[in-house]
Design a protein around this motif. Structure first.
Motif, PDB file in Angstrom:
ATOM      1  N   GLU A   1      -5.682   7.764   6.393  1.00  0.00           N
ATOM      2  CA  GLU A   1      -5.460   7.712   4.685  1.00  0.00           C
ATOM      3  C   GLU A   1      -5.572   8.570   3.936  1.00  0.00           C
ATOM      4  OE1 GLU A   1      -6.161   3.065   4.623  1.00  0.00           O
ATOM      5  OE2 GLU A   1      -4.203   2.831   5.071  1.00  0.00           O
ATOM      6  N   SER A   2      -6.742   8.685   3.519  1.00  0.00           N
ATOM      7  CA  SER A   2      -7.658   9.735   2.944  1.00  0.00           C
ATOM      8  C   SER A   2      -6.635  10.817   2.661  1.00  0.00           C
ATOM      9  CB  SER A   2      -8.665   9.562   2.704  1.00  0.00           C
ATOM     10  OG  SER A   2      -9.202   8.242   2.708  1.00  0.00           O
ATOM     11  N   VAL A   3      -6.585  11.310   4.008  1.00  0.00           N
ATOM     12  CA  VAL A   3      -6.065  12.739   3.922  1.00  0.00           C
ATOM     13  C   VAL A   3      -4.556  12.169   3.682  1.00  0.00           C
ATOM     14  CG1 VAL A   3      -4.397  14.605   5.170  1.00  0.00           C
ATOM     15  CG2 VAL A   3      -7.081  13.987   5.653  1.00  0.00           C
ATOM     16  N   LEU A   4      -3.821  11.559   3.571  1.00  0.00           N
ATOM     17  CA  LEU A   4      -2.380  11.719   3.201  1.00  0.00           C
ATOM     18  C   LEU A   4      -2.461  10.860   1.349  1.00  0.00           C
ATOM     19  CD1 LEU A   4      -1.006   8.291   6.149  1.00  0.00           C
ATOM     20  CD2 LEU A   4      -0.374  11.418   5.262  1.00  0.00           C
TER      21      LEU A   4
ATOM     22  N   GLY B   1       0.044  12.217  -2.958  1.00  0.00           N
ATOM     23  CA  GLY B   1      -0.473  10.504  -3.705  1.00  0.00           C
ATOM     24  C   GLY B   1       0.292  10.086  -3.394  1.00  0.00           C
ATOM     25  N   ALA B   2      -0.905   8.778  -4.423  1.00  0.00           N
ATOM     26  CA  ALA B   2      -0.971   6.939  -3.014  1.00  0.00           C
ATOM     27  C   ALA B   2       0.740   6.570  -3.425  1.00  0.00           C
ATOM     28  CB  ALA B   2      -1.926   6.683  -3.457  1.00  0.00           C
ATOM     29  N   PRO B   3       1.224   7.356  -4.468  1.00  0.00           N
ATOM     30  CA  PRO B   3       2.899   6.471  -4.281  1.00  0.00           C
ATOM     31  C   PRO B   3       3.627   6.550  -3.433  1.00  0.00           C
ATOM     32  CG  PRO B   3       2.114   7.292  -6.610  1.00  0.00           C
ATOM     33  CD  PRO B   3       1.119   7.784  -5.342  1.00  0.00           C
TER      34      PRO B   3
ATOM     35  N   VAL C   1       2.491   7.539  -0.362  1.00  0.00           N
ATOM     36  CA  VAL C   1       2.050   7.222   1.095  1.00  0.00           C
ATOM     37  C   VAL C   1       2.933   6.382   2.043  1.00  0.00           C
ATOM     38  CG1 VAL C   1       0.090   6.369   2.586  1.00  0.00           C
ATOM     39  CG2 VAL C   1      -0.427   8.021   0.738  1.00  0.00           C
ATOM     40  N   GLU C   2       3.369   4.918   0.996  1.00  0.00           N
ATOM     41  CA  GLU C   2       4.126   4.277   1.783  1.00  0.00           C
ATOM     42  C   GLU C   2       5.075   4.666   1.793  1.00  0.00           C
ATOM     43  OE1 GLU C   2       7.113   0.106   0.375  1.00  0.00           O
ATOM     44  OE2 GLU C   2       5.686   1.119  -0.571  1.00  0.00           O
ATOM     45  N   ARG C   3       6.147   5.502   1.571  1.00  0.00           N
ATOM     46  CA  ARG C   3       7.087   6.045   1.603  1.00  0.00           C
ATOM     47  C   ARG C   3       6.749   6.415   2.856  1.00  0.00           C
ATOM     48  NH1 ARG C   3       9.234  11.096   2.065  1.00  0.00           N
ATOM     49  NH2 ARG C   3       8.647  11.361  -0.851  1.00  0.00           N
ATOM     50  N   PHE C   4       6.152   7.500   4.023  1.00  0.00           N
ATOM     51  CA  PHE C   4       5.549   8.465   4.920  1.00  0.00           C
ATOM     52  C   PHE C   4       4.984   7.628   5.902  1.00  0.00           C
ATOM     53  CE2 PHE C   4       2.284  10.298   6.959  1.00  0.00           C
ATOM     54  CZ  PHE C   4       2.991  11.990   7.264  1.00  0.00           C
ATOM     55  N   LEU C   5       4.749   6.402   5.779  1.00  0.00           N
ATOM     56  CA  LEU C   5       4.121   5.582   6.776  1.00  0.00           C
ATOM     57  C   LEU C   5       5.438   4.836   7.417  1.00  0.00           C
ATOM     58  CD1 LEU C   5       0.613   4.447   5.641  1.00  0.00           C
ATOM     59  CD2 LEU C   5       0.913   6.236   7.424  1.00  0.00           C
ATOM     60  N   SER C   6       6.110   4.556   6.712  1.00  0.00           N
ATOM     61  CA  SER C   6       7.367   3.511   6.752  1.00  0.00           C
ATOM     62  C   SER C   6       8.126   4.362   8.028  1.00  0.00           C
ATOM     63  CB  SER C   6       8.434   3.747   5.383  1.00  0.00           C
ATOM     64  OG  SER C   6       7.351   2.014   4.830  1.00  0.00           O
ATOM     65  N   ASP C   7       8.310   6.292   7.315  1.00  0.00           N
ATOM     66  CA  ASP C   7       9.494   6.983   8.136  1.00  0.00           C
ATOM     67  C   ASP C   7       8.498   6.882   9.090  1.00  0.00           C
ATOM     68  OD1 ASP C   7      11.013   7.203   6.044  1.00  0.00           O
ATOM     69  OD2 ASP C   7      10.003   8.920   4.996  1.00  0.00           O
TER      70      ASP C   7
ATOM     71  N   TYR D   1       0.271   0.044   0.570  1.00  0.00           N
ATOM     72  CA  TYR D   1       0.759   0.907  -1.037  1.00  0.00           C
ATOM     73  C   TYR D   1       1.694   0.942  -1.171  1.00  0.00           C
ATOM     74  CZ  TYR D   1      -2.804   3.555   1.449  1.00  0.00           C
ATOM     75  OH  TYR D   1      -3.474   4.381   2.058  1.00  0.00           O
ATOM     76  N   THR D   2       2.884  -0.725  -1.042  1.00  0.00           N
ATOM     77  CA  THR D   2       3.616  -1.131  -1.843  1.00  0.00           C
ATOM     78  C   THR D   2       3.490  -1.421  -3.521  1.00  0.00           C
ATOM     79  OG1 THR D   2       4.456  -1.936  -0.095  1.00  0.00           O
ATOM     80  CG2 THR D   2       5.691  -2.746  -2.134  1.00  0.00           C
ATOM     81  N   GLY D   3       4.103  -0.596  -4.178  1.00  0.00           N
ATOM     82  CA  GLY D   3       4.353  -0.742  -5.533  1.00  0.00           C
ATOM     83  C   GLY D   3       3.297  -0.212  -6.173  1.00  0.00           C
ATOM     84  N   LEU D   4       2.284   0.844  -5.666  1.00  0.00           N
ATOM     85  CA  LEU D   4       1.765   1.606  -6.017  1.00  0.00           C
ATOM     86  C   LEU D   4       2.484   3.098  -7.224  1.00  0.00           C
ATOM     87  CD1 LEU D   4      -1.162   2.349  -3.788  1.00  0.00           C
ATOM     88  CD2 LEU D   4      -1.213   1.070  -5.737  1.00  0.00           C
TER      89      LEU D   4
END
Length: 134
Positions: free
Chosen positions: A64-67, A72-74, A76-82, A131-134
């Motif tokens: 997660e730190s690398v991602l 950028g934190a905003p 990460v949600e889409r990257f992980l969801s994909d 990461y939702t909403g970041l």
């Protein structure tokens, strides 16, 4: 904020709450007098000295730190969801990042530090909802 989730824990005298590294948390006191003690515990650099669950949690937080540093934190949600949905990454940077992460996980598996299908457990720990909403 409707999609956010959390866990509520009520602690009593003598109880201890341990939150893994990098977990977001908030505390609300229900009593007029309380004591809160925080400290950062740095686990061993050698993951072989950690229990399997603890090592997997630390590895997931490192990923997660690398991602966050790369995307950028905003994003990460889409990257992980994909990734969870087996969808192709949305950009060349995300494609390279996923390939790099998979290559590192395979290398860990090859040297015996990520046994069997432990990568599936790792992917479950990489929860995009955090990461939702970041």
């Amino acid at each position: 904020l409707k999609r956010l989730r959390g866990v509520v824990a009520e602690l009593w005298p003598g109880d201890v709450l341990w939150a893994p590294s990098h977990w977001w948390h908030a505390v609300e006191s229900l009593e007029p007098e309380t004591l809160s003690l925080n400290f950062w515990w740095n686990p061993s650099e050698d993951l072989r000295q950690l229990g399997p669950g603890q090592a997997m949690m630390e590895l997931s937080r490192d990923v997660e730190s690398v991602l966050q540093a790369t995307l950028g934190a905003p994003s990460v949600e889409r990257f992980l969801s994909d990734w969870h949905a087996d969808r192709l990454p949305g950009s060349q940077v995300e494609c390279r990042l996923r390939c790099l992460l998979l290559a590192r996980l395979l290398a860990l598996r090859h040297v015996g530090r990520l046994p069997g299908d432990a990568w599936r457990s790792l992917l479950r720990l990489l929860d995009p909802r955090r990461y939702t909403g970041l």
